[in-house]
Design an enzyme around this catalytic site. Structure first.
Site, mmCIF file in Angstrom:
data_model
loop_
_atom_site.group_PDB
_atom_site.id
_atom_site.type_symbol
_atom_site.label_atom_id
_atom_site.label_comp_id
_atom_site.label_asym_id
_atom_site.label_seq_id
_atom_site.Cartn_x
_atom_site.Cartn_y
_atom_site.Cartn_z
ATOM 1 N N GLY A 1 0.046 73.182 84.040
ATOM 2 C CA GLY A 1 -1.324 73.500 83.672
ATOM 3 C C GLY A 1 -2.309 72.829 84.611
ATOM 4 N N GLY B 1 -4.718 70.423 86.532
ATOM 5 C CA GLY B 1 -4.565 69.002 86.778
ATOM 6 C C GLY B 1 -3.103 68.660 86.955
ATOM 7 C CG HIS C 1 6.423 77.853 94.681
ATOM 8 N ND1 HIS C 1 7.611 77.543 94.049
ATOM 9 C CD2 HIS C 1 6.725 78.845 95.572
ATOM 10 C CE1 HIS C 1 8.583 78.315 94.520
ATOM 11 N NE2 HIS C 1 8.069 79.107 95.454
ATOM 12 C CG ASP D 1 -0.430 74.940 88.268
ATOM 13 O OD1 ASP D 1 -0.446 76.062 87.718
ATOM 14 O OD2 ASP D 1 -0.427 73.872 87.619
ATOM 15 C CD GLU E 1 -4.247 72.651 89.168
ATOM 16 O OE1 GLU E 1 -5.366 72.137 88.986
ATOM 17 O OE2 GLU E 1 -3.233 72.307 88.544
ATOM 18 C CD GLU F 1 2.321 70.986 98.252
ATOM 19 O OE1 GLU F 1 3.558 70.971 98.410
ATOM 20 O OE2 GLU F 1 1.713 70.131 97.578
ATOM 21 C CG HIS G 1 4.588 62.717 99.144
ATOM 22 N ND1 HIS G 1 5.004 62.835 97.834
ATOM 23 C CD2 HIS G 1 3.898 63.855 99.413
ATOM 24 C CE1 HIS G 1 4.582 63.972 97.338
ATOM 25 N NE2 HIS G 1 3.915 64.613 98.278
#
Length: 464
Positions: free
Chosen positions: A171, A173, A191, A193, A196, A214, A223
């Site tokens: 969902g 956030g 991918h 979300d 958002e 990404e 990262h």
């Protein structure tokens, strides 16, 4: 779940930290499981201290990686960091590249956008993704090509909740996107979300910035613990006008693919530097570029900030080494940060001052008939979203939204632009006015009243 919650409760109590709400503890548990490999064994109560130590170590690991004060406690700053929007790829690998150093074994990589978010215009999504790929191709030998059918190396998807891979989205956030490292099948796929609110600005979540991050994963980067790096796990808006990869990002990607292909040495100018205050000065092309105006002449260009004394002259090759001299037409689409430059029957695209791949292209791909061999001048009207191309005594109109030439053209310049006669050397748009350049003179043309309002010298912008 209840077993781990009990451990977290006992650990927080024994650590002396402020009491946490149950939902905070559950959130922290989930966060550490997803991003730091937290696993708690179901062991007797007598050995629960071992698990408490393991949890504390994971909190410390997270705090150290994200640049927090290392306390091992779920303090306020730690929970705030946990609640920031972030990438769904775990942080547990302490390398600049993904485990095993997966890389693409080729330099020409395809991508496909499978679907589009309704939050943005289709062309804005495509532009953001293309621009994100360009960030990485600028510092590597990699080249990226978009396809519209079939299986691409990197498949791009907008989805909500569970969408067929290991990581269901949560969902709005929380996790905002994730990607897979190079490889067959799902490898490289990226991918976003859909829950958002995606945007091309600072509002909502900026698609370009998240895509750069990404796609770093899709190329093999993990990262970074450098807060200045685009590969830092959490999302934060960065001014797009000043955005650039950090040294850490560049070191990481070049450790996988090397640096960009080297250009030929900068050629010497064909002509001597022109004099700005020469009363007979003629320009080859003129366009706005951001808050500046670029005036092209032979191998040089001046840039000028309106209503400022700041003016500078540079070689075209100093900014774009592979561009030819003698640019003949130019225009800018400001909200896309795009500049188009024309010479002969070819044109080039500049985005954020970077020359784009797969250019030059033929002007006939825009819809010009075969008898048109060059463009004299061009200008984009931001209110109409139309570009006007001037050739001898004629002009064409191009629809930038539909990317097609409007029907019913060409038309006569003198009939539809009263007071403007052929031949036009250059033209640009600034604050509702067109400025037409013909030889050493220019005409200010009001787009509201469709009439010439001033006659000026071409170099009047230089305070001569």
């Amino acid at each position: 779940m209840k077993f781990l919650l009990l451990i977290l409760t006992l650990w927080v109590t024994s650590s002396g930290a402020d009491p946490l709400k149950e939902n905070d503890m559950l959130f922290a548990e989930n966060y550490l499981e997803n991003f730091y490999g937290l696993k708690v064994e179901r062991i007797p109560m007598t050995k629960m201290k071992t698990n408490r130590n393991f949890i504390e170590e994971k909190v410390q690991e997270m705090q150290q990686f994200l640049g927090l004060n290392v306390t091992g406690q779920l303090d306020t700053s730690t929970l705030e960091m946990m609640h920031k929007p972030r990438c769904g790829v775990p942080d547990v690998y302490h390398f600049k590249t993904m485990p095993g150093r997966p890389v693409w074994r080729k330099h020409y990589i395809t991508y496909r956008i499978k679907n589009y978010t309704p939050d943005m215009k289709r062309e804005d999504v495509e532009y953001a993704i293309q621009k994100a790929f360009q960030v990485w191709s600028d510092v590597t030998p990699l080249k990226f090509r978009k396809i519209t059918t079939g299986k691409a190396d990197i498949m791009i998807l907008f989805a909500s909740g569970a969408h067929g891979d290991y990581g269901a989205f949560d969902g709005r956030g929380g996790v905002i996107a994730h990607a897979f490292g190079p490889g067959p099948g799902i490898g490289g796929d990226t991918h976003f979300d859909e829950d958002e609110i995606w945007s091309k600005s600072y509002k909502g979540t900026n698609l370009f910035l998240v895509a750069v991050h990404e796609l770093g994963h899709a190329l093999g980067l993990d990262h970074s613990n450098d807060p200045k790096a685009i590969m830092f796990p959490t999302y934060g808006y960065i001014d797009l006008n000043t955005f650039h990869l950090s040294a850490d990002d560049i070191r990481g990607i070049q450790s996988l693919y090397g640096g960009p292909e080297q250009h030929q040495p900068m050629p010497k100018p064909d002509n001597p530097e022109p004099t700005a205050c020469d009363h007979n000065l003629k320009f080859d092309a003129v366009t706005t570029v951001g808050n500046k105006i670029f005036f092209f002449k032979d191998s040089f260009f001046w840039w000028k900030i309106p209503k400022s004394s700041t003016t500078s002259v540079r070689l075209i090759s100093s900014l774009w080494p592979t561009l030819p001299s003698g640019i003949e037409a130019a225009y800018e689409i400001g909200d896309r940060h795009q500049v188009f430059l024309f010479k002969g029957d070819k044109f080039w695209l500049i985005s954020h001052l970077r020359l784009q791949p797969n250019y030059p292209k033929s002007i006939h791909s825009l819809g010009f008939p075969d008898f048109v061999k060059k463009i004299d001048a061009a200008v984009f009207n931001p209110s109409l979203r139309k570009t006007y191309f001037f050739v001898d005594n004629l002009y064409w109109r191009y629809d930038e939204r539909r990317e097609v030439m409007d029907a019913g053209y060409p038309k006569l310049i003198t009939k539809h632009f009263p007071g403007i006669g052929p031949k036009i050397d250059a033209v640009f748009y600034f604050q509702r006015y067109y400025y037409f350049f013909q030889g050493p003179n220019q005409l200010e043309y009001d787009t509201f009243s469709s009439r010439v309002t001033k006659k000026l010298k071409s170099n009047s912008w230089f305070d001569c």
